[in-house]
Structures are given as structure tokens and as C-alpha cells.
Scaffold this motif. Structure first.
Motif, PDB file in Angstrom:
ATOM      1  N   UNK A   1     -14.828  -7.708  68.434  1.00 22.01           N
ATOM      2  CA  UNK A   1     -15.980  -8.215  67.772  1.00 22.01           C
ATOM      3  C   UNK A   1     -17.051  -7.218  67.404  1.00 22.01           C
ATOM      4  N   UNK A   2     -17.322  -6.128  68.051  1.00 24.54           N
ATOM      5  CA  UNK A   2     -18.213  -5.239  67.462  1.00 24.54           C
ATOM      6  C   UNK A   2     -17.523  -4.610  66.229  1.00 24.54           C
TER       7      UNK A   2
ATOM      8  N   UNK B   1     -17.992  -6.641  63.320  1.00 23.74           N
ATOM      9  CA  UNK B   1     -19.513  -6.584  62.888  1.00 23.74           C
ATOM     10  C   UNK B   1     -19.637  -5.366  61.931  1.00 23.74           C
TER      11      UNK B   1
ATOM     12  N   UNK C   1     -14.694  -7.080  56.874  1.00 28.28           N
ATOM     13  CA  UNK C   1     -13.343  -7.372  56.238  1.00 28.28           C
ATOM     14  C   UNK C   1     -12.033  -6.819  56.854  1.00 28.28           C
TER      15      UNK C   1
ATOM     16  N   UNK D   1     -22.829  -7.215  51.422  1.00 27.17           N
ATOM     17  CA  UNK D   1     -21.681  -7.011  52.809  1.00 27.17           C
ATOM     18  C   UNK D   1     -20.181  -6.414  51.973  1.00 27.17           C
TER      19      UNK D   1
ATOM     20  N   UNK E   1     -24.513  -3.062  54.470  1.00 27.42           N
ATOM     21  CA  UNK E   1     -24.804  -3.615  55.996  1.00 27.42           C
ATOM     22  C   UNK E   1     -25.053  -2.819  57.030  1.00 27.42           C
ATOM     23  N   UNK E   2     -24.809  -1.599  57.119  1.00 28.47           N
ATOM     24  CA  UNK E   2     -25.454  -0.818  58.022  1.00 28.47           C
ATOM     25  C   UNK E   2     -26.771  -0.838  58.007  1.00 28.47           C
TER      26      UNK E   2
ATOM     27  N   UNK F   1     -28.374  -3.763  59.490  1.00 28.94           N
ATOM     28  CA  UNK F   1     -28.314  -3.445  61.098  1.00 28.94           C
ATOM     29  C   UNK F   1     -29.454  -2.616  61.574  1.00 28.94           C
TER      30      UNK F   1
ATOM     31  N   UNK G   1     -25.254 -10.807  58.869  1.00 31.62           N
ATOM     32  CA  UNK G   1     -24.606  -9.824  59.623  1.00 31.62           C
ATOM     33  C   UNK G   1     -23.612 -10.440  60.556  1.00 31.62           C
ATOM     34  N   UNK G   2     -23.249 -11.777  60.359  1.00 30.31           N
ATOM     35  CA  UNK G   2     -22.460 -12.386  61.260  1.00 30.31           C
ATOM     36  C   UNK G   2     -22.762 -12.187  62.653  1.00 30.31           C
ATOM     37  N   UNK G   3     -23.868 -12.351  63.167  1.00 31.93           N
ATOM     38  CA  UNK G   3     -24.117 -11.981  64.687  1.00 31.93           C
ATOM     39  C   UNK G   3     -24.250 -13.571  65.399  1.00 31.93           C
ATOM     40  N   UNK G   4     -23.469 -13.526  66.658  1.00 33.98           N
ATOM     41  CA  UNK G   4     -23.873 -14.900  67.488  1.00 33.98           C
ATOM     42  C   UNK G   4     -23.609 -15.929  66.947  1.00 33.98           C
TER      43      UNK G   4
ATOM     44  N   UNK H   1     -17.751 -15.431  67.584  1.00 33.98           N
ATOM     45  CA  UNK H   1     -19.222 -14.698  67.702  1.00 33.98           C
ATOM     46  C   UNK H   1     -20.078 -15.539  68.657  1.00 33.98           C
TER      47      UNK H   1
ATOM     48  N   UNK I   1     -26.990  -8.172  69.424  1.00 38.43           N
ATOM     49  CA  UNK I   1     -25.932  -7.455  68.669  1.00 38.43           C
ATOM     50  C   UNK I   1     -26.994  -6.497  67.623  1.00 38.43           C
TER      51      UNK I   1
ATOM     52  N   UNK J   1     -25.454  -2.597  68.811  1.00 44.81           N
ATOM     53  CA  UNK J   1     -24.515  -2.383  67.804  1.00 44.81           C
ATOM     54  C   UNK J   1     -24.891  -0.775  67.609  1.00 44.81           C
TER      55      UNK J   1
END
Ligand SMILES: [K+]
Ligand SMILES: [K+]
Lengths: 500, 500
Positions: free
Chosen positions: A383-384, A387, A391, B5, B83-84, B87, B172-175, B410, B487, B491
Motif C-alpha cells: 500500500x505504501x 501511495x 500507477x 499525479x 505527488x511527493x 505529501x 493522494x489516495x489516502x485511507x 486503502x 499516512x 510516508x
């Protein structure tokens, strides 16, 4: 017995006919239970204790329904089991044994359990599920038959759960156990001779380890009676003792170190013994075992280091007490050498956490079990990665096996249901007025089949005798739920299960 | 700001250049924080309290680094965020605000927090994360500037988390937040005017609800100062009060019923207000809201019934106290009308469980949140169906949206990490010598951003002041972790995140 998963996937409600093989199996199990009652009866007769009558009477009361079930449903198991029947068979047979093996306690001369339904059932369930939580104090003065019966229950429960975990759970697809579908779960006609051979080797291994433990415990200072009882409850990671002080009673000749080894021997997946005996020298280098070994080594070293540096113990006792009690909780045995809850609040927290861990699957251990934590870790790692690389495609592997969504989903569902059951049980126990630590640790120790809880009441120095009856019933339910990996029990409450 | 993304999925480590937009954003946030410090300064000046100097000095100390960051990185955000960077931006900006908004506490004349790093940071983090756990006793006599600053922190934190939950977390696609990718998460050039409009409506709604709460609290009996402070901490589901007795201080004219409503208004997904204002009459018939309503209705009725039938309260107070305190915990506000831990052990267990629930996502509430329980329930239901029909295919739906494996995975990862963080925090707190109930409930209330714990020390009638400094640091970390949905913080500790 064959589990015909194919047939069962068709919508097919269970007919009266469908109950027959389940009833037959329950009958067989009850006959075995009745037979086992002869041993404590003989022990009481030998030691001249009047309590032998309780076992004789209970034996008859168990034999009659057992025989009737077998007689009226004879031959019904030969056709194999449908999936629904396999689901039914597991909780029903364990419940039947629990109820009938409670009878000797109920009829006993021994005041603490005599005539109490809640106490008798609790003690029987705690035995057969190898939990080892007890309502009995004054064990050192208890009738020998009862002490032997408690040990025997755990010993039967131990081999019973190994058989269940190898033969039934993987086929049901419960809690990720399908990862362990091996040749021994193959139920085709062709495989049957091989399955019988594996079963025989398993039985011999279980017996052999027990005999070895008897000899070692005897040689290192126990009376032979205590040695037999503790050998059975060590290999079964059961934890019932013949002394209120548990292994604190015995400290000679490294006996606690040996006990640590025997508890560990009970938490090894028993198919690995079979593989080892069949010539696979590397059988014990199994992934679960390596993870467990690392986890135990780190935990024990940290706790022993803390016990030593804080001046609680000298070096050897620090390592001995740390190793024994950590192994005892993680293998879900539940013996104690000392009241480790006096080691400080931090260690109470650690031992609370350890209660959930559990040993390896396919062994006598309860708890969540190492492989599920491994699967969870693999899942979280993937999962990490996802994230970080939305893709990317990250296949998950357990050793060399691909972890498909079905396995991961089952493991995750297991965690969810485990903690839901644990939470509900905690709140339920608080509803009976128990304090938070007693309730939370009692719920955990029941569902994980460990045995002792934490706190003054049910901690390693206490027992469950003083709890209200309602709490004992709840805990009994929790022990059965945990032992049967939750889903085999809970699925019976899904209406769809019955509608087909 | 755009989150690209696509680009970010390429392996690309963060360069010094890459930090620039993050630094710019932190600078902006610090400037806003410095500006907000003017209000408590003015309040102290108005009431003639010398503490105004703490805010003046802190404002300068916050303005300088804020201005520097903005000046040296100007224009860097225009290119959008990878994306980074997205985060990184989330935990760094929240951490920056936490640190700088602790300065007034540290410099204050007020003895309890003055000069204590642990206390000042704890109080600031508890404010900005809208947790509301406090180290301060004697609130009724605290300087007005400090009381206003605590309320303002929560109010800023509330709108801050709404913005984060709408603009950043889904991308971010978190949780499982990707379920809530809507037009407002669309960051294309074309969508920008619409995004700006939505942001403006959100801000107006937040301000409007707050003003309404001020007026209602004032009209029902609070002094205007208390009304302002409580309005801000109600809508933010923050829970900081200006009285040690929390809402127990105010009981006139149905004020507790109104407070219950305002807490509920803070736990509604704020995009629904936008939709409602845009003309969607059925906006509030959202799935999360219906589930929450049913859950609250059942829980409150059961508890009120119990309080009434046990003779603890008459009918109206039974419902009022049950509704207020259940809503307070479930919306993660953390006000109290009375010490509900005195209602009996069973209810202590229930309130402990409620601590985890949380309100709706995209609101100011913390906790696990309703939609994750819904997804878990859908997942478990599909799992049980699969056990009964192993060859069946059971697509999972959330309303009319198909729940793909990514979302379910997630959500499950969120649960796992939530309980791991909670467990680690509990053991850590026990390591500082705290008892089990204090540790477990403290960990839960921190990670779920609720506020009060359970037990004599940190329960609704106590505060966190007497805890050791180490425990306060741990709890501060827990509050930030929970607020940022775990997350975004964790992360940063994955080496792969930095290697690219
Ligand atoms: K046990
Ligand atoms: K709060």
C-alpha cells in the motif's frame, strides 16, 4: 471425510438429511470424550478419592447420546461433507464436547465448581479450547481426577485444533487459511491413503512430544502426576497447571527452560514435524517460524535487559523469567513463573499487546497468529508503495506464493472480526461492572485463548472465580469464538447461510 | 495549486528545487498564523491584561520566518505540486503552525504553560488539530487572550482540515479518500474558477455557521466572549472551553441542545453545504449522514433510556446529557456537560468505543469516520457471502459507486495503521508509568482528536496537565498523526519516498 466445495457453491439449503453426517461426527467425538473420562475416574479410584463417581456418571451421560447419534446416522459421513455441513460440523462438535465435558465439574465433590453451570461450563470450555483460564483456586488441594481431567481436556483440544486447522479450515477459506491448502487438505480418493499416513504421523508426533515432556519434567523434579499433567498442557499450549503458582512452583534443574522449549514445540505448525520426519531437513526453516523466532528473540532480550538493568533480577533469572513468560503468552500457553504484572506499567502494556500475537497456524496456539501479521505487513508495504507510485503494480508475495486478493481479504476480515469481537466482549464485560483493565485483558485473553488476564482479579496471580456468572458465560463464548477462528461460528448467524 | 499525479508516478527524488513550493506554502500559512495572533493580543489589550506582549512578540517571531520563506520562494507554487511535494506539504505546514502557535503559550504570563516546551507544544497541537485536550486547569481565571487564542487555533485548524480533506487527501489516495474525488478535486486549468468559487462558498459557510453559533450562544445565556470562543470550537468540533466545567457551566434556555446541533453542523461534509447552497435540496440525504444519524439515534436512545430507567436523571436531562455527550464524542468535539464516566463501568466502555468512531469525512471531525465503517461493513458482508458461495462473484458498492480493490485496500490499511499507532501509543504511555485506562483512552482520544480521555486523570473532569512531559510529547505526535490521516506523516519515514 471429503469436503465437496464444488457442490456446496450451489444454493442448497441444509435439509434434515444434511444434518446427519454432522450428527454422526458429533457422536464420534462424544464417544471419544466419554472414553477419556475413564482416565480421571481411574486416577481418583487409585488415589482413593470419592470424586471418581462424578466421572463415571458423566461418562455414562456422555456415552448414551454419543452412541445414539452414531447409531442413528451410521454411514452418513461416507458420502463426504458439503461446505455448509463442514461449517456446521466445526462449532457443533466443539460445543457438544464443551457441554458434556463440563458434567464432571458440575457433579464433582469439589465445592468451587460443584452445582455451578457457569463455572463448570467455563472450566470445560477453557480446557477444550486450550485457553487455560480457570475459576478454580486451591489447585494444589484439588482432587487428582479433576486435575487430570483439566489436563486431558487441553490435550484433546490441542490435537483437535490441529486436525481442524489442517483438514477443515483451509477448505473453508477462513482467515487466510487457504494459504495452507496442501496435499493434506486434498480430499480426493487417490490422496486418502496419504492423508491417513499424515494423520498417523501427526498423532504419533503429538504423543511422542508429550511423552518426552513427561520424562523431562519428571527428571527435573516434578512428581510423575504433575509431570503428566504439565506435559499435556505444555504441548497443547493450554496452560492449566496443578498448582496455583503455576510454574512458579517448580524451579529446579532448569525445568522452566525446558518448559519454555516444550511450549515452543507446541506452537510449531505440526505438518512441519511430518515433513521433517519424512526426510525434509529444512522443514523447520519455515517462514512463520523464522519470523516468530526473530520476534521472540528481540522481545525477550529487551525485557530481560530491562529486568536485569533495573535490578529486578540477576542475569540468568532475568532471561529465564522473560523467556518463559513471553513464550508463554505468545504461544498462548498462559503458564507463569511469577506475577509479571508487577514488573511495571510499561510491561503490563507489552504483555497486553503480546496477548494478541499468537503462535504459528496449524499448531495448538491461538491468537491472531504470526502469518496474519506477515500478510498484513506485506499488504501495508504494497500500500505504501502504491501511495508513492500510484500507477505502479505491486504483486504481493508470501514466500514464493503469490498473495491473491482472496487471501489478503480473508486475513483482513479476520483482523476486523477479531477486534470487533474483542471490543464487543470488552464492553459486555464492563456491562457486568468489571473495571477496564479486567474487561479488556479478559476479552483479549479469552478470544486469543491465552489464559491469564491482567490486573489484580484475573492476572497471572489471580483467577476467574470471582467474576459474575454473566461474565463467565460471555468469556466462554469468546474462547469458543477465538478457538474456531471466529468465522465458523459467526457464519451460523448469517441468515443467508440457512436459506442456501 | 495543481497536483500532477501523472508526473509524480515517475521515479523522481525530491531536489532542493522541489522543496521550494512546499516552503512557500509553509510561509503563507505562517503569515496567516502571525496575523491571527493580533486578535488575542487585542483582546488582552482591551481587558488590560499584560499577556498581550506574549502575542505581540510571538507574532513578530512568526512573521519573520513566514515572510522570509515567502520572499525567497515566491512564484514557486505556480507550477503546481508533484505527488511527493503534496505529501510533504501537508505534515510540514501543520508542524510549522504547531510550533509557531505554541510560542504565545511559552511566553505567556500564565504560570501553567509559561516556559514549558512540552506544555506549550501540547496545547498548540491540541488546538490546531482540533483535539481539545488541555494541560490548563483554572480556565475560568485564564487571561482572555489565551482563551481566545485556543479557540482561534481550533477554528483555523477546522477550516484547515476541511481544505486538506477536500483538496489534497483524495488526490493522494489516502485511507479511501479517493472515494471523494469530486469536481472540487479536479485541478485542471478549466476547473480553476469553479474551484475558487467552491472555496469561497466553503469559507462563507464556515464563517456563517460560526456567527450563527455566536448569536445563539449569546442569546441563550453566555457572555459574548464565551459565546465567540465556544462558537469557534463548536463548528471546529474542537472542544476547548473557557470553563473547567466545559458546557456543565451553562444550562440555561436549551443552550446544551443548541450546542449539540452546532457540533453536528461541524461534522457534516462541508461540500454538502456547498451543494445545498447551489440548489441541491437533497444534498444532506448523503449516505454518510444517514448512517451517522441512525447510529446516533440508537446510541443516544439506549443511553438515555438507561440513565432514565436507572434513576440517574429525569427524562429531559437523561436525553439531553446522553445526546450532548454522545454527539460530543462521536463528532470528536470533546465538550462535556457532566462527568459521564460516573455513569458506570458499562458506559465507560461504551464511551471508550465511541472515541474511535468519528464523524463524516470532509468535515472538521477526526476519528476513523463513518464512511470507513461503511466500507468495512460492505467488505465483511461480501466476505461472508464468499464463504457461503466460494465461486460466487460479489461486487461491492458504496451507494451507486463500485468499491474497487484500491479503495477497500486503502480503508483497510487505514484501520490497520490506526490501530497500530493507537497500540504503540498506548504502550508508550504505559512506559511513562501511566495506568492502563489513562494510557489506552489517552492514546485513543489523541489519535481520534476527541479531547478528553477516561479515568480520574484525563477524564472529562480532569486534564492532561499532570502527565509527564514525555507523555505529552507522545500525545502531541499522536494528535498530529491522527489529524493528518496517518499516512501523510508515516510516508515520510519510508526510505523509498526519498529515493524516488
Ligand atoms: K492457553
Ligand atoms: K476535539
Amino acid at each position: 471425510m471429503k469436503i465437496a466445495a464444488k457442490k456446496a457453491s450451489l444454493p442448497r439449503p441444509i435439509s434434515a438429511q444434511g444434518f446427519k453426517p454432522v450428527a454422526y461426527f458429533c457422536g464420534i467425538v462424544l464417544l471419544a470424550t466419554a472414553t477419556m473420562m475413564a482416565f480421571p475416574m481411574l486416577a481418583d479410584l487409585y488415589f482413593g478419592n470419592e470424586d471418581w463417581k462424578a466421572f463415571a456418571f458423566a461418562g455414562v451421560l456422555t456415552f448414551i447420546p454419543g452412541m445414539s447419534l452414531v447409531y442413528f446416522t451410521k454411514g452418513s459421513l461416507k458420502a463426504g461433507l458439503g461446505l455448509r455441513q463442514a461449517f456446521l460440523l466445526t462449532p457443533l462438535s466443539w460445543l457438544a464436547v464443551s457441554i458434556f465435558s463440563a458434567i464432571p465439574f458440575y457433579l464433582s465433590d469439589y465445592g468451587i465448581v460443584r452445582g455451578s453451570l457457569a463455572d463448570s461450563f467455563f472450566e470445560a470450555v477453557s480446557g477444550i479450547t486450550t485457553t487455560g483460564a480457570t475459576v478454580i483456586s486451591g489447585l494444589n488441594a484439588a482432587p487428582p481426577g479433576m486435575l487430570l481431567w483439566r489436563a486431558l481436556l487441553q490435550w484433546m483440544g490441542g490435537i483437535g485444533i490441529i486436525a481442524t486447522a489442517i483438514a477443515i479450515l483451509p477448505a473453508l477459506g477462513i482467515g487466510g487459511m487457504q494459504l495452507f491448502r496442501t496435499e493434506s487438505s486434498d480430499r480426493s480418493e487417490k490422496a486418502m491413503p496419504r492423508v491417513r499416513q499424515i494423520a498417523a504421523t501427526l498423532g504419533k508426533t503429538y504423543l511422542g512430544l508429550t511423552v518426552l515432556a513427561v520424562l523431562v519434567y519428571w527428571a527435573t523434579g516434578m512428581r510423575i502426576f504433575d509431570a503428566i499433567a504439565h506435559a499435556m498442557t505444555s504441548i497443547a499450549t493450554g496452560g492449566y497447571s496443578t498448582s496455583d503458582a503455576s510454574f512458579g512452583q517448580w524451579e529446579s534443574n532448569g525445568i522452566q527452560w525446558f518448559a519454555t522449549l516444550f511450549m515452543l514445540s507446541g506452537t510449531i505448525p505440526f505438518v512441519l514435524y511430518v515433513r521433517f520426519i519424512a526426510g525434509d531437513r529444512r522443514a523447520f526453516l519455515d517462514r512463520q517460524i523464522r519470523t516468530l523466532a526473530v520476534f521472540l528473540a528481540v522481545t525477550i532480550t529487551l525485557i530481560a535487559g530491562w529486568l536485569f538493568s533495573s535490578g529486578t533480577y540477576a542475569l540468568e533469572p532475568a532471561f529465564r523469567h522473560a523467556a518463559f513468560n513471553v513464550v508463554s503468552v505468545v504461544t498462548t500457553t498462559g503458564y507463569a513463573t511469577t506475577d509479571y504484572t508487577l514488573w511495571g506499567n510499561a510491561l503490563v502494556g507489552v504483555f497486553f499487546g503480546l496477548t494478541f500475537v499468537g503462535g504459528c497456524t496449524g499448531s495448538t496456539s491461538g491468537g491472531i497468529k504470526i502469518f496474519r501479521f506477515e500478510v498484513l505487513a506485506i499488504m501495508l508495504k504494497a500500500h505504501f508503495m502504491r501511495l508513492i507510485y500510484p500507477r505502479g503494480v505491486f504483486p504481493r508475495y508470501y514466500g514464493d506464493r503469490k498473495l491473491d486478493d482472496d487471501v489478503v481479504g480473508s486475513v483482513v476480515a479476520f483482523f476486523a472480526v477479531f477486534f470487533l469481537a474483542y471490543s464487543a466482549l470488552t464492553v459486555g464485560l464492563m456491562g457486568f461492572g468489571l473495571d477496564f483493565l479486567t474487561s479488556a485483558s479478559g476479552a483479549a485473553t479469552a478470544v486469543a485463548n491465552v489464559g491469564p488476564g491482567l490486573g489484580d482479579t484475573i492476572g497471572p496471580a489471580g483467577n476467574f472465580g470471582s467474576l459474575p456468572d454473566g461474565a463467565k458465560w460471555l468469556l466462554s463464548l469468546g474462547m469458543l469464538l477465538g478457538r474456531l477462528e471466529l468465522f465458523t461460528v459467526l457464519i451460523l448467524f448469517v441468515p443467508r447461510f440457512w436459506r442456501g
